[in-house]
Design an enzyme around this catalytic site. Structure first.
Site, mmCIF file in Angstrom:
data_model
loop_
_atom_site.group_PDB
_atom_site.id
_atom_site.type_symbol
_atom_site.label_atom_id
_atom_site.label_comp_id
_atom_site.label_asym_id
_atom_site.label_seq_id
_atom_site.Cartn_x
_atom_site.Cartn_y
_atom_site.Cartn_z
ATOM 1 N N GLU A 28 0.839 -1.222 0.000
ATOM 2 C CA GLU A 28 0.000 0.000 0.000
ATOM 3 C C GLU A 28 0.868 1.264 0.000
ATOM 4 O OE1 GLU A 28 -3.267 -0.477 -0.443
ATOM 5 O OE2 GLU A 28 -3.517 1.682 -0.606
HETATM 6 C C1 LIG Z 1 2.608 -9.763 0.442
HETATM 7 C C2 LIG Z 1 2.380 -8.675 -0.544
HETATM 8 C C3 LIG Z 1 1.102 -8.319 -0.909
HETATM 9 C C4 LIG Z 1 0.873 -7.337 -1.877
HETATM 10 N N1 LIG Z 1 -0.412 -7.059 -2.284
HETATM 11 C C5 LIG Z 1 -0.593 -6.271 -3.383
HETATM 12 C C6 LIG Z 1 -1.884 -6.140 -3.997
HETATM 13 O O1 LIG Z 1 -2.872 -6.695 -3.508
HETATM 14 N N2 LIG Z 1 -1.991 -5.400 -5.128
HETATM 15 C C7 LIG Z 1 -0.917 -4.774 -5.695
HETATM 16 O O2 LIG Z 1 -1.075 -4.141 -6.726
HETATM 17 N N3 LIG Z 1 0.319 -4.855 -5.136
HETATM 18 C C8 LIG Z 1 0.505 -5.589 -4.006
HETATM 19 N N4 LIG Z 1 1.758 -5.714 -3.449
HETATM 20 C C9 LIG Z 1 2.868 -4.968 -4.028
HETATM 21 C C10 LIG Z 1 3.358 -3.833 -3.139
HETATM 22 O O3 LIG Z 1 2.402 -2.819 -3.055
HETATM 23 C C11 LIG Z 1 4.712 -3.376 -3.696
HETATM 24 O O4 LIG Z 1 5.644 -4.399 -3.412
HETATM 25 C C12 LIG Z 1 5.163 -2.042 -3.129
HETATM 26 O O5 LIG Z 1 4.321 -1.011 -3.565
HETATM 27 C C13 LIG Z 1 6.606 -1.701 -3.502
HETATM 28 O O6 LIG Z 1 6.859 -1.913 -4.875
HETATM 29 P P1 LIG Z 1 8.129 -2.773 -5.313
HETATM 30 O O7 LIG Z 1 8.066 -4.058 -4.558
HETATM 31 O O8 LIG Z 1 8.168 -2.848 -6.772
HETATM 32 O O9 LIG Z 1 9.374 -1.964 -4.760
HETATM 33 P P2 LIG Z 1 10.127 -0.764 -5.531
HETATM 34 O O10 LIG Z 1 9.131 0.187 -6.075
HETATM 35 O O11 LIG Z 1 11.119 -1.341 -6.449
HETATM 36 O O12 LIG Z 1 10.891 -0.064 -4.310
HETATM 37 C C14 LIG Z 1 12.099 -0.571 -3.748
HETATM 38 C C15 LIG Z 1 12.575 0.401 -2.666
HETATM 39 O O13 LIG Z 1 12.877 1.670 -3.257
HETATM 40 C C16 LIG Z 1 12.136 2.701 -2.623
HETATM 41 N N5 LIG Z 1 11.711 3.675 -3.639
HETATM 42 C C17 LIG Z 1 11.159 3.433 -4.842
HETATM 43 N N6 LIG Z 1 10.907 4.594 -5.481
HETATM 44 C C18 LIG Z 1 11.292 5.581 -4.668
HETATM 45 C C19 LIG Z 1 11.266 6.996 -4.753
HETATM 46 N N7 LIG Z 1 10.749 7.633 -5.813
HETATM 47 N N8 LIG Z 1 11.743 7.706 -3.716
HETATM 48 C C20 LIG Z 1 12.235 7.084 -2.626
HETATM 49 N N9 LIG Z 1 12.279 5.761 -2.482
HETATM 50 C C21 LIG Z 1 11.810 5.005 -3.481
HETATM 51 C C22 LIG Z 1 10.941 2.009 -1.993
HETATM 52 O O14 LIG Z 1 10.439 2.729 -0.861
HETATM 53 C C23 LIG Z 1 11.541 0.659 -1.587
HETATM 54 O O15 LIG Z 1 12.175 0.766 -0.340
HETATM 55 C C24 LIG Z 1 1.982 -6.664 -2.446
HETATM 56 C C25 LIG Z 1 3.285 -6.996 -2.049
HETATM 57 C C26 LIG Z 1 3.484 -7.997 -1.145
HETATM 58 C C27 LIG Z 1 4.902 -8.377 -0.793
#
Ligand SMILES: Cc1cc2nc3c(=O)[nH]c(=O)nc-3n(C[C@H](O)[C@H](O)[C@H](O)COP(=O)(O)OP(=O)(O)OC[C@H]3O[C@@H](n4cnc5c(N)ncnc54)[C@H](O)[C@@H]3O)c2cc1C
Length: 592
Positions: free
Chosen positions: A441
């Site tokens: 989220e």
């Molecule tokens: C168990 C689980 C359930 C989930 N459920 C859902 C769901 O129901 N629906 C759905 O759509 N998604 C879902 N997700 C996905 C989740 O919302 C994402 O994993 C999350 O938003 C982060 O995206 P990412 O994993 O691609 O990390 P990334 O976007 O690659 O981020 C990696 C790191 O970089 C940081 N970062 C990235 N961009 C920036 C920036 N501009 N400035 C500063 N820091 C930054 C982030 O804070 C993080 O620490 C789920 C994930 C998990 C693990």
């Protein structure tokens, strides 16, 4: 084994004594039928189901996990029966729009219900929580036809919903999504793409699953401004609301993950699946944001629920586990050793848990109250000022509750010593289950950027200073009426620190673009702690004259513990903000 009792007494205190919710409800026509008696009946009934039906599935759900076999997802034993009871007794429709079968209850009340079910079993609770989020988006943005067709079944729990945003290469940056939508010219679209990490994307709890999918139309602008939102059922629904043929939606696999083992986290494939536009084309992110404030508070509530569960387990264990003697002499000389609750360090851990569990419950209710006012209050200026506070405090609630929720669960594990590390007692499950709320989220880093960049800097701190005025108004009223000088002084001091730190960021941000990014997480913690200072002061103000009753004396003492032992962290957070971005940004890649 962990045990759990819903803290209905504390919920009643927050609703009726801290915030006087019944008076608020009677002033808002939408809620005029909601009374204290009705609210307490709902909380007590919810407590029965969460303690006796849902909590017993928590341990097994973690041990057994979900299974994926040949495209079919099965939830752990007991989930299906528990869900049936949950849906049949109306818990899926509490906050829903009454026009389509919802119960229209205030968020102040439903947030307590969410908290108790997250405590009882976070994995289980995610299935209806995602459905709630989707119904908010559908209710706010879908056509009348779609609402008629989908909302009643989602409210009565016979269907559930998922939110499909994330793709393998597109998480935080949703502007990168590749899922496509093709207009069929008959009001429907063909959706093609793969989404990952989709909570409740597939399972065996309901007869249909309705996916809200972000996708791009051909020729749409690049980035976030070219994203549209589509409703895509797993099984097609005909005009008479009957289930028809499959809609080319399949679950490619489920993730094996750290916690939340009973919640199916799915890879979802859409292979030319029929979908319907929700809201306007290319305004999909805006449509999603309508429900974001509710959803972010909901994710925060997972942290609050798990904090409560961990605190209760640790408290009981600390009263029972015999190790060492109290430094002031044996308190249980007839036993081989004293219970560990006599030791100051164990008390530090328990009271930290209690201060955050109860403080964040009050904080969540405060934000929920502002959400209710922002949406339904008859007076426009009340609605607007509540909306500003909701916008300001929602990222704080999501990140602060989930960060502190993990800390509290780790403290609970620590109270159990080595027994906290092994599976049998359930304490390590809480740590694993709490961890994710910091990530999904919108990660907590992104919440902090939202707070500092969009909610504070972009309006020159206007909403933040409005919030400070609200707290200062409380001080001026309270100074004369309640005998709590230590609380009042601490609140005056912490508002001063908050304003000073905000002034610094606002003056430095135009000179250095990295100031906001570098300050944001520390700043969010500062706002969270000052808010708890405000709410513990308000709780002390309503409790101070009733300290002959241990419920109220405990409130005042927990507030004093918060002020003396936890609040001083604000000075460190402020100092870190004021240290600026230099030490972060002067590092070259080679130096990492
Ligand atoms: C168990 C689980 C359930 C989930 N459920 C859902 C769901 O129901 N629906 C759905 O759509 N998604 C879902 N997700 C996905 C989740 O919302 C994402 O994993 C999350 O938003 C982060 O995206 P990412 O994993 O691609 O990390 P990334 O976007 O690659 O981020 C990696 C790191 O970089 C940081 N970062 C990235 N961009 C920036 C920036 N501009 N400035 C500063 N820091 C930054 C982030 O804070 C993080 O620490 C789920 C994930 C998990 C693990």
């Amino acid at each position: 084994m962990a045990s759990f009792k819903v803290p209905t007494r504390d919920m009643q205190f927050v609703l009726t004594e801290l915030f006087d919710a019944p008076a608020l409800w009677s002033s808002i026509p939408h809620f005029e039928e909601v009374s204290e008696d009705l609210a307490m009946a709902i909380l007590e009934e919810g407590a029965k189901i969460s303690e006796n039906v849902v909590f017993p599935t928590n341990r097994n759900g973690d041990e057994e996990g979900c299974r994926w076999e040949e495209g079919i997802v099965t939830t752990p034993a007991g989930f299906k029966e528990a869900y049936q009871t949950y849906a049949e007794s109306g818990w899926t429709s509490l906050g829903g729009n009454p026009e389509f079968g919802g119960q229209g209850l205030p968020k102040m009340l439903t947030s307590f219900v969410e908290e108790m079910f997250y405590a009882a079993n976070s994995s289980f609770t995610l299935y209806p929580a995602l459905t709630n989020g989707a119904t908010l988006a559908i209710d706010a943005h879908a056509t009348e036809v779609l609402k008629q067709q989908y909302l009643p079944k989602l409210y009565d729990g016979s269907w559930s919903a998922s939110m499909c945003l994330t793709e393998a290469h597109s998480g935080t940056d949703l502007g990168l999504i590749r899922t496509k939508a093709e207009d069929q010219g008959d009001g429907s679209y063909l959706i093609t793409g793969t989404k990952i990490f989709i909570t409740g994307g597939d399972h065996d709890l309901t007869e249909n699953i309705i996916h809200l999918v972000l996708a791009k139309l051909p020729g749409s602008p690049a980035g976030p401004k070219g994203i549209s939102l589509f409703l895509v059922p797993k099984i097609k629904v005909d005009a008479g609301n009957n289930l028809g043929e499959g809609n080319h939606v399949s679950c490619g696999s489920i993730e094996h993950k750290m916690g939340l083992k009973g919640s199916a986290t799915c890879v979802m494939n859409f292979d030319g699946s029929e979908g319907y536009l929700v809201g306007e084309a290319n305004k999909g992110l805006a449509a999603m944001f309508t429900m974001m404030n509710y959803e972010r508070l909901t994710v925060g509530l997972q942290g609050v629920g798990l904090s409560e569960l961990s605190y209760q387990s640790a408290r009981e264990y600390a009263k029972d586990r015999l190790q060492g003697r109290a430094s002031t002499g044996a308190v249980a000389p007839e036993k081989m050793a004293d219970p560990i609750i006599v030791h100051p360090d164990v008390r530090r851990m328990l009271l930290t848990q209690k201060a955050y569990a109860e403080g964040n419950r009050a904080f969540a209710s405060f934000v929920a109250m502002k959400l209710d006012i922002a949406k339904h209050h008859p007076d426009e200026s009340e609605r607007n000022s509540a909306q500003n506070l909701v916008a300001l405090l929602t990222p704080v609630a999501k990140a602060f509750f989930s960060d502190r929720g993990l800390d509290v669960c780790i403290l609970g594990q620590q109270v159990f010593g080595g027994h906290g590390y092994i599976r049998e007692w359930g304490m390590e499950q809480m740590v694993r289950d709490a961890r994710i709320a910091q990530i999904y989220e919108g990660t907590n880093g992104i919440q902090a950027l939202d707070l500092m960049g969009r909610k504070v800097a972009s309006n020159s701190g206007q909403w933040l200073y409005q919030y400070c005025e609200e707290m200062e108004h409380f001080i001026s009223v309270c100074d004369q009426s309640a005998d709590i000088p230590e609380f009042i002084q601490s609140l005056k001091d912490s508002i001063h620190v908050l304003k000073e730190t905000t002034d610094y960021v606002l003056s430095e941000a135009p000179k250095d673009v990295n100031v906001i990014g570098a300050a944001s997480c520390d700043y969010l913690n500062l706002v969270g702690l000052v808010t708890l200072n405000y709410l513990w002061t308000r709780m002390a103000a309503v409790s101070i004259s009733k300290t002959h009753d241990s419920f109220y004396s405990s409130k005042v003492k927990t507030g004093q513990f918060f002020i003396q032992k936890l609040l001083p962290e604000i000075k460190a957070y402020s100092a870190k903000v004021i240290a600026g971005a230099g030490s972060l940004m002067e590092f070259s890649d080679d130096e990492f």
